[in-house]
Design a protein around this motif. Structure first.
Motif, short mmCIF file in Angstrom:
data_model
loop_
_atom_site.label_atom_id
_atom_site.label_comp_id
_atom_site.label_asym_id
_atom_site.label_seq_id
_atom_site.Cartn_x
_atom_site.Cartn_y
_atom_site.Cartn_z
N THR A 74 -4.36 95.23 -57.77
CA THR A 74 -5.66 95.92 -57.68
C THR A 74 -6.55 95.59 -58.86
O THR A 74 -7.75 95.33 -58.71
N SER A 77 -7.92 92.19 -58.49
CA SER A 77 -8.97 92.14 -57.48
C SER A 77 -10.29 92.65 -58.02
O SER A 77 -11.36 92.08 -57.78
N VAL A 78 -10.23 93.76 -58.81
CA VAL A 78 -11.46 94.31 -59.41
C VAL A 78 -12.07 93.32 -60.39
O VAL A 78 -13.29 93.09 -60.41
N GLN A 79 -11.24 92.72 -61.23
CA GLN A 79 -11.76 91.73 -62.18
C GLN A 79 -12.37 90.53 -61.47
O GLN A 79 -13.41 90.02 -61.88
N GLN A 80 -11.75 90.11 -60.39
CA GLN A 80 -12.31 88.98 -59.63
C GLN A 80 -13.66 89.34 -59.03
O GLN A 80 -14.60 88.54 -59.03
N THR A 81 -13.78 90.61 -58.54
CA THR A 81 -15.06 91.05 -57.97
C THR A 81 -16.15 91.09 -59.04
O THR A 81 -17.28 90.67 -58.81
N LEU A 82 -15.80 91.61 -60.23
CA LEU A 82 -16.78 91.66 -61.31
C LEU A 82 -17.21 90.27 -61.75
O LEU A 82 -18.39 90.02 -62.03
N GLU A 84 -17.31 87.65 -59.87
CA GLU A 84 -18.16 87.08 -58.83
C GLU A 84 -19.56 87.67 -58.86
O GLU A 84 -20.54 87.00 -58.53
N GLU A 85 -19.69 88.99 -59.27
CA GLU A 85 -20.99 89.63 -59.30
C GLU A 85 -21.82 89.24 -60.51
O GLU A 85 -23.03 89.38 -60.52
#
Length: 265
Positions: A74, A77-82, A84-85
């Motif tokens: 998890t 996944s959060v770090q990857q989303t950040l 990408e943003e």
């Protein structure tokens, strides 16, 4: 075969004593074998219980590892989303450094004194000269009040040339001499008083006054201020753009009287 003959293990036994001994020996072996089997069975059961306990411990450890792995997944996944943003930073090519000439020195003032403002500096208390009457009223300067007010008595409305006018009396603070003025009514100002639950509609007129070097026409609300120390209240409508208030001082604007008093209105 006679009556003393017995069968043992399918074979005839002729001696009774031997037969009994054989039976006793066979029973002892059977009991010993049974006891050994029960001991082995108890040991097997004990091993089985220990193995089950170990299996439970291993299952708990596996569940804990799975939970930690899910948390790590998890977070990843959060770090990857950040990541990408986040906007991509494009590094511009370095510009060649240019030698700029030094700025010219600032121009010097001809005088060490700063340029004077054309606004009149006033304190919290000032003296206001009423034009046409040539007497002075004590004025309170307040930036918290929107509309200026002047002490007026015997306020009467009348019509002149199809327009509404106001007749009122202003008293000289020094001699208590009454002066009756007539001014065209500009509008009504609604005022909420502490002594009445219903708001009052008071007329607004234009009066010319002088404070220091500033002489102008201003809009005043007519109201009975006989109980106030200051018969005139200067609000923001007259201060705006023409006066600067110094709250630390009083009577900062020198009084300038006209040499010849104008005729009374």
């Amino acid at each position: 075969m006679n009556k003393n003959t017995l069968l043992l293990a399918g074979r005839p036994v002729r001696n009774l004593t031997l037969a009994v001994m054989a039976v006793i020996s066979l029973s002892a072996c059977t009991q010993q074998k049974l006891a050994q089997t029960q001991t082995e069975l108890a040991g097997a059961r004990e091993c089985l219980v220990k193995q089950q306990e170990q299996n439970q411990v291993i299952a708990q450890q596996q569940a804990s590892l799975i939970e930690q792995l899910q948390k790590v997944q998890t977070q990843l996944s959060v770090q990857q989303t950040l990541l990408e943003e986040q906007p991509k930073v494009i590094h511009a090519p370095a510009q060649p450094k240019m030698d700029c000439p030094p700025p010219p020195p600032p121009e010097k003032f001809l005088s060490s004194q700063p340029p004077l403002s054309d606004k009149q500096i006033v304190g919290l208390r000032e003296q206001a000269l009423i034009a046409g009457l040539n007497f002075v009223m004590q004025a309170r300067i307040s930036t918290n009040v929107a509309n200026s007010v002047i002490d007026a008595r015997n306020i009467q409305m009348f019509e002149r040339n199809s327009e509404e006018w106001v007749r009122f009396t202003i008293y000289n603070p020094e001699t208590k001499e009454p002066h009756v003025l007539e001014r065209k009514r500009l509008r009504f100002q609604t005022v909420q008083t502490a002594t009445s639950t219903n708001p009052d509609r008071r007329p607004v007129v234009e009066i010319r006054f002088t404070i220091g070097k500033l002489s102008q026409r201003g809009e005043f609300v007519l109201a009975d201020r006989s109980d106030s120390e200051f018969p005139m209240l200067i609000g923001r409508n007259l201060l705006r753009d023409v006066m600067l208030v110094d709250v630390s001082g009083n009577y900062l604007a020198p009084l300038q009287r006209a040499e010849d008093a104008a005729p009374k209105n």
